[in-house]
Design an enzyme around this catalytic site. Structure first.
Site, PDB file in Angstrom:
ATOM      1  N   CYS A 145     -32.291  21.987   0.037  1.00  0.00           N
ATOM      2  CA  CYS A 145     -31.368  22.394  -1.040  1.00  0.00           C
ATOM      3  C   CYS A 145     -31.172  21.196  -1.955  1.00  0.00           C
ATOM      4  CB  CYS A 145     -30.046  22.816  -0.411  1.00  0.00           C
ATOM      5  SG  CYS A 145     -28.699  22.965  -1.581  1.00  0.00           S
ATOM      6  N   ARG A 201     -24.553  31.757 -10.790  1.00  0.00           N
ATOM      7  CA  ARG A 201     -24.487  32.030  -9.359  1.00  0.00           C
ATOM      8  C   ARG A 201     -23.058  32.102  -8.857  1.00  0.00           C
ATOM      9  NH1 ARG A 201     -28.054  28.704  -5.336  1.00  0.00           N
ATOM     10  NH2 ARG A 201     -26.802  30.116  -4.039  1.00  0.00           N
ATOM     11  N   LEU A 234     -25.937  23.747  13.868  1.00  0.00           N
ATOM     12  CA  LEU A 234     -24.657  24.003  14.543  1.00  0.00           C
ATOM     13  C   LEU A 234     -24.388  25.505  14.687  1.00  0.00           C
ATOM     14  CD1 LEU A 234     -22.568  21.188  12.797  1.00  0.00           C
ATOM     15  CD2 LEU A 234     -23.735  21.097  15.020  1.00  0.00           C
ATOM     16  N   ASP A 247     -16.927  20.434  -3.729  1.00  0.00           N
ATOM     17  CA  ASP A 247     -17.316  21.340  -4.816  1.00  0.00           C
ATOM     18  C   ASP A 247     -16.590  21.031  -6.121  1.00  0.00           C
ATOM     19  OD1 ASP A 247     -17.691  24.301  -2.674  1.00  0.00           O
ATOM     20  OD2 ASP A 247     -18.929  22.514  -2.963  1.00  0.00           O
ATOM     21  N   ILE A 249     -19.670  14.537   2.055  1.00  0.00           N
ATOM     22  CA  ILE A 249     -20.116  15.780   2.699  1.00  0.00           C
ATOM     23  C   ILE A 249     -21.626  15.993   2.565  1.00  0.00           C
ATOM     24  CG2 ILE A 249     -19.742  18.286   2.840  1.00  0.00           C
ATOM     25  CD1 ILE A 249     -17.250  16.647   3.568  1.00  0.00           C
ATOM     26  N   LYS A 269     -16.074  33.280  -4.579  1.00  0.00           N
ATOM     27  CA  LYS A 269     -17.439  33.545  -4.099  1.00  0.00           C
ATOM     28  C   LYS A 269     -17.559  33.193  -2.611  1.00  0.00           C
ATOM     29  CE  LYS A 269     -20.571  30.269  -4.810  1.00  0.00           C
ATOM     30  NZ  LYS A 269     -21.157  29.731  -3.563  1.00  0.00           N
ATOM     31  N   ASN A 270     -17.011  32.040  -2.226  1.00  0.00           N
ATOM     32  CA  ASN A 270     -17.179  31.560  -0.848  1.00  0.00           C
ATOM     33  C   ASN A 270     -16.274  32.254   0.164  1.00  0.00           C
ATOM     34  OD1 ASN A 270     -19.165  29.974  -1.802  1.00  0.00           O
ATOM     35  ND2 ASN A 270     -17.995  28.072  -1.773  1.00  0.00           N
ATOM     36  N   ARG A 275     -28.897  20.173   4.595  1.00  0.00           N
ATOM     37  CA  ARG A 275     -28.095  21.346   4.989  1.00  0.00           C
ATOM     38  C   ARG A 275     -28.727  22.167   6.106  1.00  0.00           C
ATOM     39  NH1 ARG A 275     -25.691  24.312  -0.211  1.00  0.00           N
ATOM     40  NH2 ARG A 275     -24.114  24.931   1.285  1.00  0.00           N
ATOM     41  N   PRO A 276     -28.943  21.585   7.279  1.00  0.00           N
ATOM     42  CA  PRO A 276     -29.497  22.346   8.399  1.00  0.00           C
ATOM     43  C   PRO A 276     -28.482  23.378   8.889  1.00  0.00           C
ATOM     44  CG  PRO A 276     -28.690  20.218   9.153  1.00  0.00           C
ATOM     45  CD  PRO A 276     -28.548  20.216   7.651  1.00  0.00           C
ATOM     46  N   ARG A 321     -28.495  30.130   0.435  1.00  0.00           N
ATOM     47  CA  ARG A 321     -28.406  29.728   1.837  1.00  0.00           C
ATOM     48  C   ARG A 321     -27.349  30.511   2.587  1.00  0.00           C
ATOM     49  NH1 ARG A 321     -30.165  25.108   2.269  1.00  0.00           N
ATOM     50  NH2 ARG A 321     -29.286  24.847   4.303  1.00  0.00           N
TER      51      ARG A 321
HETATM   52  C1  EPZ Z   1     -19.846  25.706   2.339  1.00  0.00           C
HETATM   53  O1  EPZ Z   1     -21.222  25.411   2.572  1.00  0.00           O
HETATM   54  C2  EPZ Z   1     -19.771  26.182   0.883  1.00  0.00           C
HETATM   55  N1  EPZ Z   1     -20.611  27.352   0.732  1.00  0.00           N
HETATM   56  C3  EPZ Z   1     -20.257  25.078  -0.038  1.00  0.00           C
HETATM   57  O2  EPZ Z   1     -20.079  25.500  -1.388  1.00  0.00           O
HETATM   58  C4  EPZ Z   1     -19.405  23.844   0.176  1.00  0.00           C
HETATM   59  O3  EPZ Z   1     -19.920  22.782  -0.580  1.00  0.00           O
HETATM   60  C5  EPZ Z   1     -19.432  23.441   1.669  1.00  0.00           C
HETATM   61  O4  EPZ Z   1     -19.030  24.539   2.493  1.00  0.00           O
HETATM   62  C6  EPZ Z   1     -18.499  22.285   1.967  1.00  0.00           C
HETATM   63  O5  EPZ Z   1     -17.210  22.571   1.575  1.00  0.00           O
HETATM   64  C7  EPZ Z   1     -20.119  28.562   1.142  1.00  0.00           C
HETATM   65  O6  EPZ Z   1     -19.026  28.711   1.658  1.00  0.00           O
HETATM   66  C8  EPZ Z   1     -21.018  29.735   0.938  1.00  0.00           C
HETATM   67  P1  EPZ Z   1     -20.986  23.001   5.658  1.00  0.00           P
HETATM   68  P2  EPZ Z   1     -21.758  25.171   4.068  1.00  0.00           P
HETATM   69  O7  EPZ Z   1     -21.714  23.710   6.740  1.00  0.00           O
HETATM   70  O8  EPZ Z   1     -20.968  25.971   5.004  1.00  0.00           O
HETATM   71  C9  EPZ Z   1     -23.712  19.671   7.700  1.00  0.00           C
HETATM   72  C10 EPZ Z   1     -20.669  25.926  -3.632  1.00  0.00           C
HETATM   73  O9  EPZ Z   1     -20.854  25.120  -4.547  1.00  0.00           O
HETATM   74  N2  EPZ Z   1     -24.153  20.732   8.633  1.00  0.00           N
HETATM   75  O10 EPZ Z   1     -19.527  22.924   5.753  1.00  0.00           O
HETATM   76  O11 EPZ Z   1     -23.214  25.348   4.038  1.00  0.00           O
HETATM   77  C11 EPZ Z   1     -24.168  19.915   6.264  1.00  0.00           C
HETATM   78  O12 EPZ Z   1     -25.473  19.486   6.052  1.00  0.00           O
HETATM   79  C12 EPZ Z   1     -21.238  25.635  -2.229  1.00  0.00           C
HETATM   80  O13 EPZ Z   1     -20.048  26.992  -3.750  1.00  0.00           O
HETATM   81  C13 EPZ Z   1     -25.018  20.411   9.651  1.00  0.00           C
HETATM   82  O14 EPZ Z   1     -25.434  19.266   9.801  1.00  0.00           O
HETATM   83  O15 EPZ Z   1     -21.410  23.630   4.261  1.00  0.00           O
HETATM   84  C14 EPZ Z   1     -23.129  19.140   5.459  1.00  0.00           C
HETATM   85  O16 EPZ Z   1     -23.487  17.822   5.382  1.00  0.00           O
HETATM   86  C15 EPZ Z   1     -22.156  24.469  -2.224  1.00  0.00           C
HETATM   87  N3  EPZ Z   1     -25.418  21.399  10.489  1.00  0.00           N
HETATM   88  C16 EPZ Z   1     -21.865  19.318   6.303  1.00  0.00           C
HETATM   89  O17 EPZ Z   1     -22.287  19.694   7.614  1.00  0.00           O
HETATM   90  C17 EPZ Z   1     -24.974  22.706  10.361  1.00  0.00           C
HETATM   91  O18 EPZ Z   1     -25.373  23.584  11.154  1.00  0.00           O
HETATM   92  C18 EPZ Z   1     -20.899  20.378   5.784  1.00  0.00           C
HETATM   93  O19 EPZ Z   1     -21.637  21.536   5.510  1.00  0.00           O
HETATM   94  C19 EPZ Z   1     -24.092  23.005   9.323  1.00  0.00           C
HETATM   95  C20 EPZ Z   1     -23.687  22.000   8.463  1.00  0.00           C
END
Ligand code: EPZ
Length: 484
Positions: A170, A450, A179, A358, A380, A72-73, A175-176, A146
């Site tokens: 969420c 999902r 970045l 995950d 995370i 999915k990801n 999850r802002p 998201r």
């Molecule tokens: C991806 O989410 C995955 N989703 C998530 O899988 C997965 O848990 C996550 O990466 C971590 O491995 C998809 O690929 C669609 P991040 P993502 O940006 O990209 C912070 C599932 O179960 N952050 O790597 O949204 C954030 O809050 C889902 O399939 C900021 O602060 O995660 C978190 O604490 C759930 N500002 C950390 O970074 C930003 O602009 C990592 O989040 C972006 C992120």
């Protein structure tokens, strides 16, 4: 019930249908929508069945084979990448899960042509973004998923402008997407935030130097796509190294992009003026594979998880061996043959190649059945222990202290009525139900739909006692007034 005419749900014909569906249905607005595609290619919109439940009778060892679907990801960013070209992009090994349908609705709402494979081509989709008329990701769709924000970079890069709803809160954390926004500004975009939406514009993005303050998977993917069509070269550092990032770069390079270093912390992108169509097979879902591997380790069966990439599972398999699980790995499969008591082992979630967040919930279920105390640290996301209380309802001994969960095992689990709260928490409860004594009823399984393709059928095929119940509406639903 509104039936879209025989031809594919394409461009302007589809846009009104989708927005009609979302307009004027107050309480039903919360209801996710499922697109059912008939063999004649016409689409039917029926509300997702919030009431679906799983009934699981625990105690059966998992036996035989389970085939893993596409990731999915990896599929979600790959579908967004189609925005970058006016030529068709063909994606294979696409999982049939609800988030993919949401992404299809999103692309269709912009005017994209989305052809859904069915029958033999069930896991293929062809996307053509030749006539994008509406570079917008509406709140209605973004709030259900998201990852919809992944269209931000590609839209600005291709269309010069984008209006994308901010995703909002969420279940697992704030999850802002700050970045993503900061990176786009570094590539020369003008960004305004208004009425809950990001308004981004740029005549043409220009190459830049981005150092991520924090490792972000979709942030890396979003900006890699944007930089692919930027003027000049972009250097990105402290990038996410997840296999899904490398898979996206492989697709983009097939489309004519010039990306080096994806899969490492440093990615270099030489911008090009135009990208073309391509055909790409999505990598297997390592989290789905890991979920079945843990289920097999706990049920004392003999299961082979096939069509996966064991090299993407190293951190998990290493941890399981530490717990005393017997693992044998082939090129594209993992066999779990386990009959003995598990040993407790602490674990901390990390960015790839560390232990994936995950898989944290599923690992917690395993820790409840291991001899001794396991300390699980979630690094995370700040609120990813929703499943702990449901596991305690089944008899587990878990104490949550901030980002740590202390799990004391081995505690027999007993069947109970439990509630799914998010995708991976649901998976941990399904696994718990497979080892619990008696019957467990899992509510709100739409969370699991999902990201897991027909998980109950796959588990049933491997000797589990699990079934889905509780359709509120028959398959070809009479959609309540106000939707049609
Ligand atoms: C991806 O989410 C995955 N989703 C998530 O899988 C997965 O848990 C996550 O990466 C971590 O491995 C998809 O690929 C669609 P991040 P993502 O940006 O990209 C912070 C599932 O179960 N952050 O790597 O949204 C954030 O809050 C889902 O399939 C900021 O602060 O995660 C978190 O604490 C759930 N500002 C950390 O970074 C930003 O602009 C990592 O989040 C972006 C992120």
């Amino acid at each position: 019930m509104k039936i879209v005419p025989k031809h594919r749900a394409t461009g302007s014909a589809a846009v009104p249908a989708v927005s009609n569906l979302l307009k004027g249905v107050n309480d039903l607005k919360k209801l996710p929508v499922r697109v059912k595609v008939r063999f004649d290619g016409s689409a039917v919109y029926v509300p997702e069945n919030l009431m679906d439940k799983f009934v699981v009778r625990g105690g059966n060892p998992l036996l035989g084979n389970i085939r893993v679907s596409g990731a999915k990801n990896a599929a979600l960013p790959a579908m967004a990448a189609a925005i970058l070209t006016d030529e068709p992009v063909v994606l294979e090994n696409i999982p049939d899960v609800r988030d993919i349908q949401t992404e299809r609705n999103l692309l269709v709402s912009m005017g994209a042509e989305v052809e859904l494979g069915y029958g033999k081509a069930h896991h293929r989709t062809t996307i053509c973004c030749r006539d994008l008329v509406n570079p917008e990701a509406a709140y209605e769709l973004v709030k259900t998923m998201r990852a919809s924000t992944l269209v931000l970079g590609p839209l600005v890069a291709r269309m010069g402008r984008a209006r994308v709803s901010l995703p909002g809160g969420c279940a697992i954390g704030a999850r802002p997407i700050d970045l993503h926004i900061k990176g786009l500004e570094q590539l020369g975009a003008t960004i305004r935030q208004e009425h809950g939406y990001i308004e981004a514009s740029a005549e043409r993005l220009r190459g830049g130097h981005i150092v991520f303050d924090k490792i972000t998977v979709t942030g890396t993917e979003d900006l890699m796509m944007a930089a692919a069509l930027a003027q000049g070269e972009t250097l990105m550092e402290n990038c996410a190294r997840e296999p899904e990032v490398a898979d996206l770069a492989a697709l983009l390079n097939k489309m004519g992009a010039r990306i080096e270093g994806a899969g490492t912390a440093t990615i270099r992108i030489k911008g090009v003026t135009k990208l073309s169509g391509a055909r790409h097979r999505i990598i297997p879902d390592r989290i789905e594979a890991g979920t079945f591997v843990i289920a097999a380790a706990l049920t004392g069966g003999d299961l082979t998880v096939t069509n996966c990439d064991p090299s993407h599972l190293s951190a998990l398999l290493q941890k399981l061996q530490e717990c005393g699980v017997t693992v044998s790995v082939q090129r594209d499969s993992v066999r779990i043959k386990n009959g003995h008591r598990l040993k407790a082992a602490g674990m901390s979630t990390e960015e790839y190649p560390g232990f994936p967040t995950d898989m944290q919930a599923q690992y917690m279920t395993l820790a409840t059945q291991a001899e001794g105390t396991s300390v699980i640290t979630e690094n995370i996301f700040e609120n990813r222990f929703m499943h702990a209380q449901e596991l305690v309802r089944m008899g587990a001994n878990i104490k949550v202290e901030g980002s740590r969960a202390i799990v004391r095992g081995h505690t027999p689990l007993s069947g109970a009525a439990v509630q799914c709260s998010d995708l991976r928490a649901s998976a941990s409860l399904v696994i718990a139900a497979l080892v619990a004594e008696g019957e467990t009823i899992l509510d709100r399984v739409y969370h699991i739909d999902r990201g897991y393709e027909r998980i109950e059928e796959k588990l049933k095929g491997a000797n589990a006692q699990i079934r889905r119940i509780g359709e509120i509406l028959p398959k070809r639903a009479q959609v309540p007034a106000g939707v049609a």
